[in-house]
Scaffold this active site. Structure first.
Site, PDB file in Angstrom:
ATOM      1  N   GLU A 120      10.314  -2.971   8.502  1.00 32.89           N
ATOM      2  CA  GLU A 120      11.329  -3.182   9.552  1.00 32.89           C
ATOM      3  C   GLU A 120      10.794  -3.771  10.903  1.00 32.89           C
ATOM      4  O   GLU A 120      11.371  -4.700  11.540  1.00 32.89           O
ATOM      5  CB  GLU A 120      11.734  -1.831  10.098  1.00 32.89           C
ATOM      6  CG  GLU A 120      12.392  -1.122   8.823  1.00 32.89           C
ATOM      7  CD  GLU A 120      13.699   0.051   9.303  1.00 32.89           C
ATOM      8  OE1 GLU A 120      14.948  -0.383   9.133  1.00 32.89           O
ATOM      9  OE2 GLU A 120      13.291   0.856   9.613  1.00 32.89           O
ATOM     10  N   GLU A 140      13.218   3.731   1.978  1.00 33.19           N
ATOM     11  CA  GLU A 140      13.951   5.007   2.815  1.00 33.19           C
ATOM     12  C   GLU A 140      14.753   5.783   1.770  1.00 33.19           C
ATOM     13  O   GLU A 140      14.995   7.097   1.598  1.00 33.19           O
ATOM     14  CB  GLU A 140      14.551   4.723   3.756  1.00 33.19           C
ATOM     15  CG  GLU A 140      13.550   4.502   5.349  1.00 33.19           C
ATOM     16  CD  GLU A 140      13.089   3.273   5.200  1.00 33.19           C
ATOM     17  OE1 GLU A 140      12.015   2.886   6.146  1.00 33.19           O
ATOM     18  OE2 GLU A 140      13.007   2.334   4.408  1.00 33.19           O
TER      19      GLU A 140
END
Length: 266
Positions: A120, A140
């Site tokens: 990210e 995730e």
């Protein structure tokens, strides 16, 4: 020059090098690391002698994502920084480049694990170099979590949507070669040389006119979601004043005189 126990800062000529420094945890994000990162972005923005930034990791890893226990600051580790998070509840998002974009170019030098929060963060950087054994991925969903660092928005704008959705929905790891093939990173280099390559790119940037470099970067991001007509108008507004700067005059004069330019940000 700033830094914390989990984030080191050093100057390499006109490049500010920020190193995630928690190798025993594969540089998982902690509160001291996030505070150091945010302060590093601010330092680079405010220091005109800094013309580029390189973000890397210590100990053969880039970043293995968020360490939720460390971020909570429940123990001694990070306790002294909790007041920073209370004073600015958005600090962690700024540190991860979700809610902050440095005006100087940012180059990622990636070795080893660059997963979850690591993948990210690099989406907020401008140029990305990786060692050939680097691993990428957004894990995730495999943990029942959401990649809330910006990936559901940014990834589809940076790589083809089919690849973005596969990465987001499968939670599988990607090799450096795969990441390059889909456009997530720009260079794959031998292991242990990502930082050298990033600094090489930074030096090329540093040799250019700093006002022009910053204006070009700003224009690219400002116009990304505009129509072509609106984007071209915004480009003129951002770019035309550069021609009236002392740097522009110095650059053209140096070219005519066949010598390296000496820029002064004027």
């Amino acid at each position: 020059m700033g830094g914390t126990e989990h984030l080191t800062v050093r100057r390499e000529n006109a490049t500010l090098v920020l190193t995630l420094n928690r190798p025993e945890a594969r540089n998982a994000l902690s509160l001291p690391m996030l505070v150091g990162l945010y302060d590093g972005w601010v330092e680079a923005d405010e220091d005109d002698a800094v013309r580029s930034i390189v973000l890397t990791g210590a100990g053969g890893a880039f970043c293995a994502g968020m360490d939720l226990k460390a971020l909570a600051g429940s123990g001694m580790e990070g306790e002294q920084y909790r007041h920073r998070l209370k004073a600015d509840p958005d600090l962690h998002w700024k540190a991860m480049l979700r809610h902050h974009r440095p005006r100087k170019p940012v180059i990622s030098a990636i070795e080893g694990y660059c997963v979850a929060g690591g993948t990210e963060i690099i989406q907020g950087t401008d140029i990305r170099v990786a060692g050939e054994s680097a691993t990428f991925g957004l894990f995730e969903v495999k943990r029942g979590l959401f990649p809330i660092g910006g990936s559901t928005v940014r990834l589809q704008r940076q790589i083809p949507r089919t690849h973005a959705l596969e990465m987001l929905l499968t939670g599988r790891p990607y090799t450096a070669q795969e990441a390059a093939a889909i456009g997530l990173i720009g260079h794959v280099v031998p292991d242990g040389t990502a930082l050298d390559k990033a600094l090489e790119i930074a030096e090329r940037i540093n040799a250019c006119g700093p006002l022009a470099v910053e204006a070009v970067k700003a224009s690219v991001y400002e116009t990304a979601e505009l129509t072509e007509t609106d984007g071209l108008a915004a480009e003129l507004k951002r770019g035309w004043p550069i021609f009236d700067t002392a740097d522009a005059k110095e650059g053209t004069r140096a070219f005519a005189e066949k010598r390296p330019p000496v820029y002064k940000r004027a």
